[in-house]
Scaffold this active site. Structure first.
Site, PDB file in Angstrom:
ATOM      1  N   PRO A   2      37.489  27.368  73.954  1.00  0.00           N
ATOM      2  CA  PRO A   2      38.505  26.207  73.552  1.00  0.00           C
ATOM      3  C   PRO A   2      39.608  26.147  74.763  1.00  0.00           C
ATOM      4  O   PRO A   2      39.997  27.166  75.403  1.00  0.00           O
ATOM      5  CB  PRO A   2      39.157  26.583  72.436  1.00  0.00           C
ATOM      6  CG  PRO A   2      39.065  27.939  72.013  1.00  0.00           C
ATOM      7  CD  PRO A   2      37.847  28.436  72.775  1.00  0.00           C
ATOM      8  N   GLU A   3      39.550  25.035  75.241  1.00  0.00           N
ATOM      9  CA  GLU A   3      40.807  24.807  76.293  1.00  0.00           C
ATOM     10  C   GLU A   3      42.005  24.083  75.699  1.00  0.00           C
ATOM     11  O   GLU A   3      42.150  23.809  74.459  1.00  0.00           O
ATOM     12  CB  GLU A   3      40.258  23.765  77.360  1.00  0.00           C
ATOM     13  CG  GLU A   3      39.231  24.543  78.183  1.00  0.00           C
ATOM     14  CD  GLU A   3      38.821  23.986  79.654  1.00  0.00           C
ATOM     15  OE1 GLU A   3      39.705  23.285  80.194  1.00  0.00           O
ATOM     16  OE2 GLU A   3      37.854  24.209  80.219  1.00  0.00           O
ATOM     17  N   HIS A 100      32.768  37.279  59.460  1.00  0.00           N
ATOM     18  CA  HIS A 100      33.855  37.396  60.344  1.00  0.00           C
ATOM     19  C   HIS A 100      35.271  36.892  60.143  1.00  0.00           C
ATOM     20  O   HIS A 100      36.050  36.542  61.173  1.00  0.00           O
ATOM     21  CB  HIS A 100      33.507  37.079  61.862  1.00  0.00           C
ATOM     22  CG  HIS A 100      32.074  37.633  62.419  1.00  0.00           C
ATOM     23  ND1 HIS A 100      32.119  39.035  62.691  1.00  0.00           N
ATOM     24  CD2 HIS A 100      30.854  37.143  62.383  1.00  0.00           C
ATOM     25  CE1 HIS A 100      30.924  39.167  62.999  1.00  0.00           C
ATOM     26  NE2 HIS A 100      29.983  38.159  62.560  1.00  0.00           N
ATOM     27  N   ARG A 119      33.188  37.046  67.917  1.00  0.00           N
ATOM     28  CA  ARG A 119      33.321  37.946  69.123  1.00  0.00           C
ATOM     29  C   ARG A 119      34.325  38.683  69.597  1.00  0.00           C
ATOM     30  O   ARG A 119      34.425  39.519  70.168  1.00  0.00           O
ATOM     31  CB  ARG A 119      32.672  37.353  70.215  1.00  0.00           C
ATOM     32  CG  ARG A 119      31.420  36.418  70.311  1.00  0.00           C
ATOM     33  CD  ARG A 119      31.354  35.764  71.632  1.00  0.00           C
ATOM     34  NE  ARG A 119      30.945  36.391  72.687  1.00  0.00           N
ATOM     35  CZ  ARG A 119      30.777  35.580  73.975  1.00  0.00           C
ATOM     36  NH1 ARG A 119      30.723  34.265  73.796  1.00  0.00           N
ATOM     37  NH2 ARG A 119      30.898  36.251  75.033  1.00  0.00           N
ATOM     38  N   ARG A 162      48.356  26.698 100.712  1.00  0.00           N
ATOM     39  CA  ARG A 162      47.378  27.811 100.200  1.00  0.00           C
ATOM     40  C   ARG A 162      46.087  27.368 100.835  1.00  0.00           C
ATOM     41  O   ARG A 162      45.851  26.350 100.732  1.00  0.00           O
ATOM     42  CB  ARG A 162      47.564  27.323  98.528  1.00  0.00           C
ATOM     43  CG  ARG A 162      48.494  28.123  97.702  1.00  0.00           C
ATOM     44  CD  ARG A 162      48.292  27.605  96.275  1.00  0.00           C
ATOM     45  NE  ARG A 162      49.745  28.109  95.804  1.00  0.00           N
ATOM     46  CZ  ARG A 162      49.649  29.276  95.069  1.00  0.00           C
ATOM     47  NH1 ARG A 162      48.699  30.381  95.202  1.00  0.00           N
ATOM     48  NH2 ARG A 162      50.894  29.703  94.655  1.00  0.00           N
TER      49      ARG A 162
END
Ligand SMILES: [Zn+2]
Length: 283
Positions: A2-3, A100, A119, A162
Protein backbone atom coordinates in the site's frame (compact mmCIF):
# COMPACT_ATOMS: atom_id res chain seq x y z
CA UNK A 1 2.41 -2.73 -1.01
CA UNK A 2 0.00 0.00 0.00
CA UNK A 3 1.16 3.50 -0.85
CA UNK A 4 -0.11 6.82 0.49
CA UNK A 5 -3.45 6.85 -1.41
CA UNK A 6 -4.26 3.32 -0.26
CA UNK A 7 -3.42 4.19 3.36
CA UNK A 8 -5.50 7.37 3.13
CA UNK A 9 -8.38 5.29 1.76
CA UNK A 10 -8.09 2.90 4.71
CA UNK A 11 -8.08 5.87 7.10
CA UNK A 12 -11.20 7.35 5.51
CA UNK A 13 -12.88 3.96 5.61
CA UNK A 14 -12.11 3.45 9.29
CA UNK A 15 -12.98 6.96 10.45
CA UNK A 16 -16.81 6.64 10.52
CA UNK A 17 -16.55 3.48 12.63
CA UNK A 18 -13.78 4.62 14.98
CA UNK A 19 -13.76 8.38 15.52
CA UNK A 20 -15.52 9.39 18.71
CA UNK A 21 -15.97 5.76 19.70
CA UNK A 22 -14.71 3.88 22.74
CA UNK A 23 -12.75 0.67 22.23
CA UNK A 24 -14.78 -1.69 24.40
CA UNK A 25 -12.61 -4.74 23.82
CA UNK A 26 -9.16 -5.27 22.33
CA UNK A 27 -8.01 -8.73 21.37
CA UNK A 28 -4.30 -9.17 20.59
CA UNK A 29 -3.57 -12.65 19.33
CA UNK A 30 0.21 -12.70 19.25
CA UNK A 31 3.12 -10.87 20.91
CA UNK A 32 4.39 -9.10 17.81
CA UNK A 33 4.10 -8.19 14.16
CA UNK A 34 7.26 -6.80 12.60
CA UNK A 35 8.23 -5.62 16.09
CA UNK A 36 6.86 -6.62 19.52
CA UNK A 37 3.64 -4.92 20.58
CA UNK A 38 4.05 -2.44 23.46
CA UNK A 39 3.66 -3.83 27.02
CA UNK A 40 0.06 -4.35 28.18
CA UNK A 41 -1.09 -3.46 24.67
CA UNK A 42 -4.66 -4.79 24.88
CA UNK A 43 -5.23 -3.36 28.36
CA UNK A 44 -3.97 0.08 27.33
CA UNK A 45 -6.36 0.15 24.36
CA UNK A 46 -9.45 -1.07 26.21
CA UNK A 47 -11.76 1.71 27.37
CA UNK A 48 -10.02 4.43 25.39
CA UNK A 49 -11.95 6.74 23.12
CA UNK A 50 -10.60 7.41 19.63
CA UNK A 51 -10.59 11.21 19.41
CA UNK A 52 -9.21 11.50 15.90
CA UNK A 53 -7.90 9.29 13.12
CA UNK A 54 -5.15 10.92 11.08
CA UNK A 55 -2.39 9.96 8.70
CA UNK A 56 1.31 10.76 8.60
CA UNK A 57 3.07 9.41 5.51
CA UNK A 58 1.97 5.75 5.27
CA UNK A 59 1.09 5.50 8.96
CA UNK A 60 -2.37 5.81 10.48
CA UNK A 61 -2.50 7.44 13.92
CA UNK A 62 -5.50 7.02 16.20
CA UNK A 63 -5.28 9.71 18.88
CA UNK A 64 -6.79 8.28 22.07
CA UNK A 65 -8.14 10.07 25.11
CA UNK A 66 -5.58 9.69 27.86
CA UNK A 67 -2.72 11.05 25.75
CA UNK A 68 -1.54 8.06 23.72
CA UNK A 69 -1.83 7.48 19.99
CA UNK A 70 -2.14 4.09 18.34
CA UNK A 71 0.18 3.88 15.35
CA UNK A 72 -0.87 1.47 12.59
CA UNK A 73 1.40 0.48 9.72
CA UNK A 74 0.01 -1.86 7.07
CA UNK A 75 3.46 -2.97 5.93
CA UNK A 76 3.46 -5.20 2.84
CA UNK A 77 0.30 -7.22 3.32
CA UNK A 78 -1.65 -5.71 6.21
CA UNK A 79 -5.42 -5.54 5.71
CA UNK A 80 -8.02 -3.67 7.74
CA UNK A 81 -11.59 -4.93 7.76
CA UNK A 82 -14.71 -3.33 9.25
CA UNK A 83 -17.57 -5.58 10.22
CA UNK A 84 -20.72 -5.00 12.22
CA UNK A 85 -23.33 -2.37 11.47
CA UNK A 86 -22.15 0.86 13.11
CA UNK A 87 -23.79 3.25 10.66
CA UNK A 88 -26.89 1.22 9.95
CA UNK A 89 -25.81 0.82 6.34
CA UNK A 90 -23.28 -2.01 6.47
CA UNK A 91 -24.33 -5.54 5.71
CA UNK A 92 -21.30 -7.32 7.17
CA UNK A 93 -21.80 -9.48 10.18
CA UNK A 94 -18.66 -10.35 12.12
CA UNK A 95 -16.88 -13.03 10.11
CA UNK A 96 -15.32 -16.12 11.66
CA UNK A 97 -11.80 -15.43 12.85
CA UNK A 98 -9.24 -16.02 10.15
CA UNK A 99 -5.74 -17.34 10.49
CA UNK A 100 -3.84 -14.05 10.38
CA UNK A 101 -6.29 -11.86 12.32
CA UNK A 102 -3.74 -10.50 14.78
CA UNK A 103 -5.53 -7.55 16.39
CA UNK A 104 -9.32 -7.15 16.77
CA UNK A 105 -10.88 -3.97 18.17
CA UNK A 106 -14.55 -3.90 19.14
CA UNK A 107 -16.01 -0.41 19.23
CA UNK A 108 -18.91 0.82 21.36
CA UNK A 109 -21.04 1.36 18.24
CA UNK A 110 -20.86 -2.32 17.33
CA UNK A 111 -18.15 -2.01 14.70
CA UNK A 112 -15.34 -4.54 14.73
CA UNK A 113 -11.99 -3.50 13.28
CA UNK A 114 -9.76 -6.44 12.31
CA UNK A 115 -6.09 -6.20 11.38
CA UNK A 116 -4.97 -9.20 9.32
CA UNK A 117 -1.38 -9.52 8.14
CA UNK A 118 -0.16 -12.79 6.65
CA UNK A 119 3.45 -11.68 6.24
CA UNK A 120 3.67 -9.61 9.42
CA UNK A 121 5.65 -6.70 7.99
CA UNK A 122 3.03 -4.42 9.51
CA UNK A 123 3.32 -2.79 12.90
CA UNK A 124 1.32 -1.32 15.75
CA UNK A 125 2.67 0.78 18.57
CA UNK A 126 1.52 3.20 21.25
CA UNK A 127 3.21 6.56 21.58
CA UNK A 128 2.55 9.81 23.43
CA UNK A 129 0.40 11.96 21.14
CA UNK A 130 2.27 15.16 21.98
CA UNK A 131 5.60 13.57 21.06
CA UNK A 132 4.46 11.59 18.03
CA UNK A 133 6.94 13.34 15.76
CA UNK A 134 9.81 11.91 17.83
CA UNK A 135 8.78 8.28 17.23
CA UNK A 136 11.56 6.41 15.37
CA UNK A 137 9.26 5.69 12.41
CA UNK A 138 8.16 9.33 12.12
CA UNK A 139 11.15 11.37 13.27
CA UNK A 140 13.03 11.74 10.00
CA UNK A 141 10.10 12.09 7.61
CA UNK A 142 9.98 15.03 5.24
CA UNK A 143 6.86 17.10 4.59
CA UNK A 144 3.57 15.58 3.48
CA UNK A 145 3.18 15.85 -0.31
CA UNK A 146 -0.39 17.13 0.12
CA UNK A 147 0.53 19.56 2.90
CA UNK A 148 1.50 23.24 2.72
CA UNK A 149 5.15 22.66 3.63
CA UNK A 150 5.63 20.79 0.37
CA UNK A 151 5.79 23.53 -2.25
CA UNK A 152 7.84 24.68 -5.23
CA UNK A 153 10.48 26.56 -3.23
CA UNK A 154 10.91 23.60 -0.88
CA UNK A 155 11.41 21.00 -3.61
CA UNK A 156 13.77 23.17 -5.65
CA UNK A 157 15.93 23.68 -2.55
CA UNK A 158 15.71 20.00 -1.56
CA UNK A 159 16.93 18.73 -4.94
CA UNK A 160 19.55 21.41 -5.57
CA UNK A 161 23.05 19.98 -5.89
CA UNK A 162 21.93 16.35 -5.56
CA UNK A 163 23.79 13.93 -7.75
CA UNK A 164 21.30 11.06 -7.26
CA UNK A 165 18.73 10.14 -9.90
CA UNK A 166 15.56 12.19 -9.46
CA UNK A 167 13.57 9.02 -8.89
CA UNK A 168 15.74 8.05 -5.91
CA UNK A 169 15.46 11.59 -4.53
CA UNK A 170 11.66 11.53 -4.70
CA UNK A 171 11.58 8.12 -3.00
CA UNK A 172 13.74 9.46 -0.16
CA UNK A 173 11.28 9.74 2.74
CA UNK A 174 13.42 12.47 4.33
CA UNK A 175 12.68 14.69 1.30
CA UNK A 176 8.98 13.81 0.83
CA UNK A 177 7.01 11.56 3.17
CA UNK A 178 4.92 8.74 1.77
CA UNK A 179 5.78 8.76 -1.91
CA UNK A 180 6.38 5.23 -3.22
CA UNK A 181 7.52 3.58 -6.42
CA UNK A 182 4.20 3.63 -8.29
CA UNK A 183 3.31 7.28 -7.81
CA UNK A 184 6.87 8.50 -8.39
CA UNK A 185 6.83 6.71 -11.78
CA UNK A 186 3.47 8.32 -12.57
CA UNK A 187 4.55 11.82 -11.52
CA UNK A 188 7.82 11.75 -13.48
CA UNK A 189 5.94 10.54 -16.53
CA UNK A 190 3.43 13.38 -16.37
CA UNK A 191 6.21 15.90 -15.78
CA UNK A 192 8.15 14.46 -18.78
CA UNK A 193 11.25 13.94 -16.63
CA UNK A 194 13.36 10.80 -17.11
CA UNK A 195 13.68 8.86 -13.83
CA UNK A 196 17.44 8.56 -14.28
CA UNK A 197 18.05 12.32 -14.60
CA UNK A 198 20.38 13.63 -11.88
CA UNK A 199 18.13 15.56 -9.48
CA UNK A 200 20.49 18.54 -9.25
CA UNK A 201 20.74 18.87 -13.04
CA UNK A 202 17.03 19.53 -13.63
CA UNK A 203 16.08 23.18 -14.08
CA UNK A 204 14.30 24.89 -11.21
CA UNK A 205 11.28 25.50 -13.44
CA UNK A 206 10.91 21.79 -14.22
CA UNK A 207 11.39 20.81 -10.56
CA UNK A 208 8.76 23.37 -9.55
CA UNK A 209 6.38 21.91 -12.12
CA UNK A 210 6.71 18.52 -10.41
CA UNK A 211 4.99 19.78 -7.27
CA UNK A 212 1.45 20.19 -8.66
CA UNK A 213 1.93 17.00 -10.69
CA UNK A 214 2.78 14.97 -7.57
CA UNK A 215 -0.25 16.42 -5.77
CA UNK A 216 -2.56 15.66 -8.69
CA UNK A 217 -1.35 12.08 -9.11
CA UNK A 218 -1.97 11.40 -5.42
CA UNK A 219 -5.32 13.23 -5.34
CA UNK A 220 -6.62 11.27 -8.32
CA UNK A 221 -5.66 7.99 -6.66
CA UNK A 222 -7.30 9.07 -3.39
CA UNK A 223 -10.46 9.90 -5.34
CA UNK A 224 -10.36 6.43 -6.94
CA UNK A 225 -10.04 5.03 -3.42
CA UNK A 226 -13.03 7.09 -2.34
CA UNK A 227 -15.08 5.46 -5.08
CA UNK A 228 -13.98 2.07 -3.80
CA UNK A 229 -15.25 3.02 -0.31
CA UNK A 230 -18.74 3.44 -1.69
CA UNK A 231 -18.53 -0.14 -2.96
CA UNK A 232 -16.85 -1.84 -0.06
CA UNK A 233 -19.93 -1.93 2.10
CA UNK A 234 -21.47 -4.31 -0.36
CA UNK A 235 -18.39 -6.51 -0.65
CA UNK A 236 -15.99 -7.83 1.96
CA UNK A 237 -15.60 -4.89 4.31
CA UNK A 238 -11.89 -4.83 3.50
CA UNK A 239 -10.51 -1.35 3.04
CA UNK A 240 -7.96 0.28 0.86
CA UNK A 241 -7.30 -1.83 -2.20
CA UNK A 242 -8.85 -0.48 -5.34
CA UNK A 243 -8.55 -0.54 -9.09
CA UNK A 244 -6.75 2.45 -10.43
CA UNK A 245 -5.63 3.21 -13.95
CA UNK A 246 -1.93 4.00 -14.22
CA UNK A 247 -0.49 5.88 -17.20
CA UNK A 248 2.99 4.38 -17.07
CA UNK A 249 3.36 2.02 -14.11
CA UNK A 250 3.26 -1.65 -15.16
CA UNK A 251 2.66 -0.72 -18.82
CA UNK A 252 5.94 -1.99 -20.34
CA UNK A 253 5.66 -2.52 -24.10
CA UNK A 254 2.38 -0.61 -24.37
CA UNK A 255 1.99 2.64 -26.31
CA UNK A 256 2.78 5.91 -24.56
CA UNK A 257 -0.37 7.91 -23.82
CA UNK A 258 1.21 11.33 -24.31
CA UNK A 259 -0.55 12.95 -27.29
CA UNK A 260 1.71 12.85 -30.35
CA UNK A 261 4.22 10.42 -28.82
CA UNK A 262 4.80 7.22 -30.79
CA UNK A 263 7.10 5.40 -28.34
CA UNK A 264 6.30 2.44 -26.12
CA UNK A 265 6.74 2.35 -22.36
CA UNK A 266 9.99 0.80 -21.18
CA UNK A 267 10.67 -1.07 -17.94
CA UNK A 268 14.08 -0.73 -16.34
CA UNK A 269 15.47 -1.65 -12.94
CA UNK A 270 16.69 1.22 -10.82
CA UNK A 271 18.11 0.59 -7.33
CA UNK A 272 16.61 -2.89 -7.46
CA UNK A 273 13.09 -1.66 -8.22
CA UNK A 274 11.04 -1.63 -11.40
CA UNK A 275 10.92 1.68 -13.15
CA UNK A 276 8.61 2.53 -16.03
CA UNK A 277 9.13 5.45 -18.36
CA UNK A 278 8.72 6.65 -21.94
CA UNK A 279 12.15 6.99 -23.58
CA UNK A 280 10.82 9.59 -26.01
CA UNK A 281 8.87 12.15 -23.99
CA UNK A 282 10.67 11.87 -20.65
CA UNK A 283 13.98 13.67 -20.69
ZN1 LIG B 1 5.97 9.18 -24.70
Amino acid sequence: MPELPEVETVRRGLAPSMEGQVITHAQVNRPDLRWPFPPDFAARLTGRRVERLRRRSKYILADLDGGDSLLIHLGMSGRMTVSGDPLGQFVHTHPAREKHDHVILDMANGARITFNDARRFGAMDLLPTDRADAHPLLARLGPEPLGNAFNEAYLVAALRGRNTPVKSALLDQRIIAGLGNIYVCEALYRAHIAPTRRAGRISAARVAALVPVIRTVLQEAIEAGGSSLRDFRRTSGELGYFQHRFDVYDRAGQPCRTPGCTATIRRTVQSGRSSFHCPQCQR
